[in-house]
Design an enzyme around this catalytic site. Structure first.
Site, PDB file in Angstrom:
ATOM      1  N   GLY A  15       0.903  -1.153   0.000  1.00 23.28           N
ATOM      2  CA  GLY A  15       0.000   0.000   0.000  1.00 23.28           C
ATOM      3  C   GLY A  15       0.934   1.193   0.000  1.00 23.28           C
ATOM      4  O   GLY A  15       1.623   1.428   0.983  1.00 23.28           O
ATOM      5  N   THR A  16       0.952   1.913  -1.090  1.00 25.41           N
ATOM      6  CA  THR A  16       2.147   2.678  -1.414  1.00 25.41           C
ATOM      7  C   THR A  16       1.823   4.066  -1.932  1.00 25.41           C
ATOM      8  O   THR A  16       0.729   4.302  -2.425  1.00 25.41           O
ATOM      9  CB  THR A  16       2.908   1.927  -2.542  1.00 25.41           C
ATOM     10  OG1 THR A  16       3.192   0.649  -2.090  1.00 25.41           O
ATOM     11  CG2 THR A  16       4.166   2.626  -2.960  1.00 25.41           C
TER      12      THR A  16
END
Lengths: 215, 268
Positions: A15-16
């Site tokens: 999750g970036t």
């Protein structure tokens, strides 16, 4: 919010927030450093999502950690072969085309959103986006990952062509800081890389020095 | 000539995977595999790497093994802790360890940690998480001390201290509080022991003894059950009655079998 789709149960995801911006003479790429599992546990808070694929080409990884690492390793291998066979460093478009080929042909198996950026003697600095379906987009600037939701508007207003290196570093750093502030799946530190003809210059902003923006 | 005997080839077999999915959809539940509900940790210190593990193996609610060895020797200079499904962690480490042995014999060189990391992660990635092994890999080679973790889907992380398994949350908290760069051997051993103890005491899936391995340049010391923080306590009372506790009021014997003498056996 974790917006990445298609992770298997218990799989480790990125999750970036990823940002890549081209400037006069090269590109700046940036990312947060959070790796999480199930949106609940931070597996690694100092991850390096800016991954080497050749001396002046890096990729930024989002989606499944396992999938993107496997794809990046494969591209690294193909680019090494390219360098030997052609007797020169591969251009960025070749690296991006390899990412696109792997991501499109295995689209049923992979959850990988990749930005490929770097410098070569033919095109100078260039940025390519390869989102989840396996399409390929050449862009002046790109953002990807769950944190990108919060960044499109900012980048569309703040980006100007022909910025200096220092202005671009500041733009990328601010963008990542903004996304870290709003996206729960992004966080930790800010990692940056400046890729020019001279090589790669890495910057690291520790968690306690990440700018806090807004109220 | 073609052999009529069907020789099994070994390795993993996924022939019944689709059948089992259909059975499950029809309401049949699968038997649960033995999982090493586990605490495994690793850290770098001044001269090398230390790996630690608890020794509990569980299957559903039952403890299957109270002293299960979870630290595997991959090469003389490289060790690996396994969590997840016990059978998968054991099998995958054993297979890679034997490949490494052959590779050392062929090349005459010491094994490298990156070789082990690549082999393990490529193998786990190929099986897309169905080979459920989570690993902590550490060793010292020509590149110096190195420490990695490998997740069941094949992703890897490189960190100065890390933990895996169900007790990893308790264990990492100990490191976050007390880990420093360039620690001495003795204080590093204490820190790894305390991280495993955090898992043993706070996680239901972890328990019993501590195993530890200290890897330095040119030597590796393996300490099986270096500490037993959960000894079996001797019972204070017992349920044996002393002779004479109950008064004997009367005794009577009866013969239900009549013994008749026969001819003596000829043993001359």
């Amino acid at each position: 919010m974790e917006t990445e789709l298609g992770l298997k149960p218990g799989e480790i995801g990125l999750g970036t927030t990823l940002v890549a911006v081209g400037f006069d003479g090269g590109v700046i790429i940036g990312a947060d450093s959070r790796t999480s599992m199930g949106g609940a546990y931070v597996v690694n808070r100092v991850t390096d999502k800016l991954t080497y694929v050749s001396d002046r080409i890096y990729c930024c990884r989002s989606g499944s950690a396992a999938d993107t690492q496997a794809v990046a390793n494969l591209v690294t291998y193909y680019l090494q072969l390219y360098a030997i066979q052609h007797g020169e460093e591969p251009p960025v478009r070749v690296a991006a085309a390899l990412f696109q080929e792997l991501c499109y042909k295995n689209k049923e198996m992979l959850s990988a959103g990749i930005i490929c950026a770097g410098w070569d003697k033919y095109a100078g600095g260039s940025v390519y986006g390869i989102p989840i379906g396996g399409s390929l987009h050449k862009l002046p600037y790109a953002t990807a990952g769950s944190g990108s939701t919060y960044l499109y508007g900012y980048l569309d207003t703040a980006f100007r062509p022909n910025m200096t290196k220092e202005e671009t570093i500041e733009l990328v750093k601010t963008a990542i800081a903004l996304a870290i502030g709003r996206d729960g799946s992004s966080g930790g530190c800010i990692r940056l890389a400046v890729i020019t003809e001279d090589g790669v210059e890495r910057h690291f902003i520790p968690g306690d020095q990440v700018p806090v923006l807004g109220i | 000539m073609v052999s009529r005997v069907n020789v099994p080839k070994g390795g993993f077999n996924f022939d019944n995977y689709q059948r089992n999915l259909i059975l499950q959809q029809n309401g049949y539940s699968m038997p649960k595999a033995t999982k090493t509900g586990t605490t495994i940790t690793g850290m770098k210190f001044k001269n090398g790497v230390i790996l630690g593990a608890d020794t509990r193996a569980t299957g559903e609610a039952l403890v299957q093994d109270k002293n299960c060895p979870k630290i595997h020797r991959m090469a003389p200079n490289i060790f690996c802790c396994g969590a997840g499904t016990a059978a998968d962690a054991d099998k995958v480490t054993d297979m890679v360890a034997s490949q490494l042995e052959l590779h050392r014999l062929a090349t005459g060189r010491e094994s490298r940690v990156t070789t082990v990391l690549a082999t393990l992660s490529q193998y786990l990635f190929r099986y897309q998480g169905h080979v459920a092994a989570a690993l902590v890999l550490g060793g010292v080679d020509v590149d110096g001390p190195q420490l990695f973790s490998v997740a069941p889907h094949g992703s890897t992380d490189k960190l100065p201290y890390l933990s895996q398994g169900s007790g990893s949350l308790s264990a990492i908290a100990v490191f976050e509080e007390r880990w420093r760069e360039n620690m001495e051997r003795d204080e590093a051993i204490e820190l790894v022991k305390d991280s495993i103890k955090a898992g043993i005491f706070n996680d239901m899936g972890s328990g019993f003894n501590i195993d530890l391995v200290v890897i330095e340049k040119g030597r590796a010391d393996f300490y099986r059950n270096i500490e037993t923080p959960c000894p079996t306590i001797e019972k204070i009372g017992n349920y044996k009655f002393q002779p004479g506790t109950t008064a004997v009021l009367s005794e009577s014997f009866r013969n239900f079998v009549t013994i008749t003498e026969g001819d003596a056996m000829d043993i001359s």
